[in-house]
Design a protein around this motif. Structure first.
Motif, mmCIF file in Angstrom:
data_model
loop_
_atom_site.group_PDB
_atom_site.id
_atom_site.type_symbol
_atom_site.label_atom_id
_atom_site.label_comp_id
_atom_site.label_asym_id
_atom_site.label_seq_id
_atom_site.Cartn_x
_atom_site.Cartn_y
_atom_site.Cartn_z
ATOM 1 N N PHE A 389 0.830 -1.208 0.000
ATOM 2 C CA PHE A 389 0.000 0.000 0.000
ATOM 3 C C PHE A 389 0.864 1.259 0.000
ATOM 4 N N GLY A 390 2.154 1.143 -0.315
ATOM 5 C CA GLY A 390 3.034 2.304 -0.323
ATOM 6 C C GLY A 390 3.397 2.719 1.095
ATOM 7 N N LEU A 391 3.834 3.966 1.233
ATOM 8 C CA LEU A 391 4.343 4.446 2.516
ATOM 9 C C LEU A 391 4.339 5.974 2.497
ATOM 10 N N GLY A 392 4.321 6.568 3.692
ATOM 11 C CA GLY A 392 4.456 8.022 3.774
ATOM 12 C C GLY A 392 3.174 8.749 3.419
ATOM 13 N N ALA A 393 3.315 10.011 3.028
ATOM 14 C CA ALA A 393 2.148 10.867 2.806
ATOM 15 C C ALA A 393 1.235 10.323 1.705
ATOM 16 N N ARG A 394 1.802 9.591 0.742
ATOM 17 C CA ARG A 394 1.000 9.108 -0.378
ATOM 18 C C ARG A 394 0.552 7.663 -0.183
ATOM 19 N N ARG A 395 0.665 7.178 1.052
ATOM 20 C CA ARG A 395 0.209 5.808 1.311
ATOM 21 C C ARG A 395 -1.268 5.683 0.925
ATOM 22 N N CYS A 396 -1.661 4.474 0.532
ATOM 23 C CA CYS A 396 -3.022 4.233 0.037
ATOM 24 C C CYS A 396 -4.076 4.686 1.050
ATOM 25 N N ILE A 397 -4.986 5.521 0.603
ATOM 26 C CA ILE A 397 -6.073 5.972 1.485
ATOM 27 C C ILE A 397 -7.129 4.871 1.613
ATOM 28 N N GLY A 398 -7.141 3.949 0.665
ATOM 29 C CA GLY A 398 -8.152 2.878 0.666
ATOM 30 C C GLY A 398 -7.637 1.573 1.234
ATOM 31 N N GLU A 399 -6.533 1.632 1.991
ATOM 32 C CA GLU A 399 -5.929 0.385 2.496
ATOM 33 C C GLU A 399 -6.928 -0.438 3.323
ATOM 34 N N ALA A 400 -7.574 0.200 4.289
ATOM 35 C CA ALA A 400 -8.500 -0.554 5.144
ATOM 36 C C ALA A 400 -9.712 -1.007 4.336
ATOM 37 N N PHE A 401 -10.160 -0.148 3.427
ATOM 38 C CA PHE A 401 -11.305 -0.476 2.566
ATOM 39 C C PHE A 401 -10.960 -1.710 1.713
ATOM 40 N N GLY A 402 -9.813 -1.658 1.041
ATOM 41 C CA GLY A 402 -9.410 -2.756 0.143
ATOM 42 C C GLY A 402 -9.141 -4.041 0.913
ATOM 43 N N SER A 403 -8.471 -3.931 2.073
ATOM 44 C CA SER A 403 -8.165 -5.133 2.859
ATOM 45 C C SER A 403 -9.456 -5.760 3.379
ATOM 46 N N THR A 404 -10.385 -4.904 3.801
ATOM 47 C CA THR A 404 -11.663 -5.425 4.316
ATOM 48 C C THR A 404 -12.428 -6.127 3.199
ATOM 49 N N GLU A 405 -12.452 -5.480 2.043
ATOM 50 C CA GLU A 405 -13.180 -6.082 0.915
ATOM 51 C C GLU A 405 -12.572 -7.436 0.536
ATOM 52 N N ALA A 406 -11.226 -7.477 0.473
ATOM 53 C CA ALA A 406 -10.560 -8.724 0.072
ATOM 54 C C ALA A 406 -10.842 -9.819 1.102
ATOM 55 N N ALA A 407 -10.741 -9.481 2.400
ATOM 56 C CA ALA A 407 -10.953 -10.497 3.440
ATOM 57 C C ALA A 407 -12.406 -10.970 3.445
ATOM 58 N N LEU A 408 -13.354 -10.022 3.306
ATOM 59 C CA LEU A 408 -14.773 -10.416 3.319
ATOM 60 C C LEU A 408 -15.120 -11.294 2.115
ATOM 61 N N ALA A 409 -14.557 -10.939 0.958
ATOM 62 C CA ALA A 409 -14.862 -11.717 -0.247
ATOM 63 C C ALA A 409 -14.223 -13.105 -0.165
ATOM 64 N N LEU A 410 -12.980 -13.140 0.314
ATOM 65 C CA LEU A 410 -12.300 -14.436 0.447
ATOM 66 C C LEU A 410 -13.101 -15.326 1.399
ATOM 67 N N ALA A 411 -13.474 -14.762 2.552
ATOM 68 C CA ALA A 411 -14.209 -15.540 3.550
ATOM 69 C C ALA A 411 -15.594 -15.911 3.017
ATOM 70 N N GLY A 412 -16.286 -14.915 2.442
ATOM 71 C CA GLY A 412 -17.657 -15.134 1.990
ATOM 72 C C GLY A 412 -17.722 -16.196 0.899
#
Ligand code: HEM
Length: 449
Positions: A389-412
């Motif tokens: 997700f990168g690092l520093g000021a330009r780190r991904c703003i959607g990190e939690a969104f994307g990780s949550t989506e991936a985990a929910l879809a994988l589990a679901g």
């Protein structure tokens, strides 16, 4: 477990071998982009490559990646990857220069606040259920296409929740064309190649126009209605800077396109790779099924289940290590500077690659092995080592969104389905700016618990 890196503070620099006259390293890069870039670490900590007339510097050492990503006034968004992306993203958060970034990020951050995640996750769960609801035992599906449709539906739904059938908005087709066009153009190293009126370039131009029209219409509808729909678009329209100013329609448009482009393909690619990795590692897949059966007991995965699904989370982390969707990113130097003791001219293109870092054997033992348990340790890798997700000021703003989506879809999905890729040749990545797999099919088998 990822190794913590102890810097020796002496950094080597080299020119990559094998440059051809005129074309430089472009043919080698195009043949197998991720592996060419990962191989550069063997030559030094800062490696020069030539793409046609352009010289670019690839940062291979985590200490130098950390500097690159935290000194964002010296290393601004720019360089070949970002310049191509600007054609589609405009001046949105992912591509704007540092001068605009702080204001934009402050205004947009609330839309991704932790408190908003459960609301987005509920929409995600609905879209996951809608996707799997259409599957039949024994169906053979094109996996990347199915995951792409799912993440498009999720992103569109979270952006435009007010549109009941966000999943069927024409935005999908236009997004698809634009995303593919951007990815294709970002990997074309030859200047001007994307201005030739080829069918692909014309499709790209048309899709960009369509997308513009659709988002403008949505923005106008929302402004007229003036209600807060608790979705991303309402947040964008309600965002105010320190002087109380909102975003103009053009600015909202660029952010919408940015969220769509930055969020769809990345998450879809993560999920697609996860199915290939699980199929190739049946023992891990078995353990995943056990975790899901124990915790979910047949009901759909919800946001509040995620803390009880640690193996699911580790599988997502390990998939992002092996196949980071944003595998190559660029910056440009705003002034003449030095990196690791080596001079860089002003305006230089500097590249970093999460893929390169994640495949370094000195950072991740047996780096090519899929081993979710390497994340069992509580020690987090030092900054600059694991950077999906990168690092520093330009780190991904959607990190939690994307990780949550991936985990929910994988589990679901894995709770009820076994996804088994059709045997044949190993799945290869697309030749693209995002590390998505090429199309492959899989058989869906309903699991009997
Ligand atoms: C698995 C999913 C994702 C991955 C791997 C990923 C990866 C990344 C990376 C590596 C960056 C930093 C780029 C750089 O250093 O130049 C980034 C930035 C960004 N991402 Fe993501 N991303 C994901 C999901 C999302 C989602 C779901 C959204 C939005 C809904 C999103 C929106 C953005 C934006 C707006 C930026 C720019 C941030 C800034 O410059 O302040 N991403 N992403």
């Amino acid at each position: 477990m990822p190794t913590q890196y102890h810097s020796t503070a002496r950094y080597t620099s080299a020119t990559a071998p094998g440059a051809l006259p005129l074309l430089g390293h472009a043919p080698a890069l195009l043949r197998n982009p991720p592996d060419f870039v990962a191989g550069l670490a063997a030559h030094g900590d800062l490696v020069r490559i030539r793409l046609g007339p352009l010289t670019a510097y690839v940062v291979c050492h985590p200490d130098l990646v950390r500097r690159l990503l935290t000194e964002d006034r010296t290393y601004d968004k720019g360089g070949i990857v970002v310049e191509k992306a600007r054609e589609a993203f405009g001046n949105g958060l992912a591509t704007c220069p540092a001068a605009d970034h702080r204001r934009q990020r402050r205004m947009l951050q609330p839309a991704f606040h932790r408190d908003r995640l459960p609301g987005y996750a509920a929409l995600m769960a609905e879209e996951i259920a809608a996707t799997t609801g259409g599957w039949r035992d024994g169906d053979v599906v094109d996996v990347p296409a199915a995951m792409y449709r799912l993440s498009t539906a999720v992103t569109a739904r979270c952006l435009f929740a007010a549109h009941e059938r966000a999943g069927s908005l024409p935005v999908h087709a236009a997004m698809d064309q634009v995303a593919r066009g951007v990815a294709r153009r970002m990997v074309l190293p030859l200047p001007g190649a994307d201005r030739v009126p080829t069918p692909g370039n014309r499709r790209f131009a048309r899709a960009r126009r369509d997308l513009r029209e659709i988002t403008d219409r949505l923005i106008a509808d929302y402004r007229t209605a003036g209600t807060d729909h608790h979705d991303l678009l309402s947040m964008l329209l309600g965002a105010r800077d320190e002087d109380g100013r909102g975003l103009s329609d053009d600015e909202v448009h660029d952010q919408v396109v940015t969220f769509l482009l930055a969020g769809m393909e990345t998450t879809a690619a993560t999920l697609s790779w996860a199915w290939t990795l699980l199929a190739a590692n049946p023992a891990v897949r078995e353990r995943l099924h056990t975790e899901l059966d124990t915790v979910l007991d047949g009901r759909p995965a919800r946001h509040q289940d995620l803390p009880a699904l640690p193996l699911t989370a580790r599988i997502v982390s390990e998939t992002l290590r092996l196949h980071p969707p944003a595998w190559i990113l660029s910056r440009t130097t705003t002034t003449a500077t030095e990196l690791g003791g080596h001079p860089l001219p002003a305006g230089a293109t500097v590249l970093y690659s999460p893929y390169l870092l994640h495949r370094r054997a000195d950072l991740f033992p047996c780096p090519d092995r899929f081993d979710p348990d390497r994340w069992l340790t509580t020690a987090r890798p030092a900054p600059g080592i694991y950077t999906p997700f990168g690092l520093g000021a330009r780190r991904c703003i959607g990190e939690a969104f994307g990780s949550t989506e991936a985990a929910l879809a994988l589990a679901g999905i894995a709770a009820h389905w076994s996804v088994t890729p059709t045997p044949g040749r190993p799945v290869r990545p697309q030749r693209s700016a995002s590390l998505s797999p090429r199309p492959f099919t899989a058989t869906l088998a309903r699991r009997i618990r």
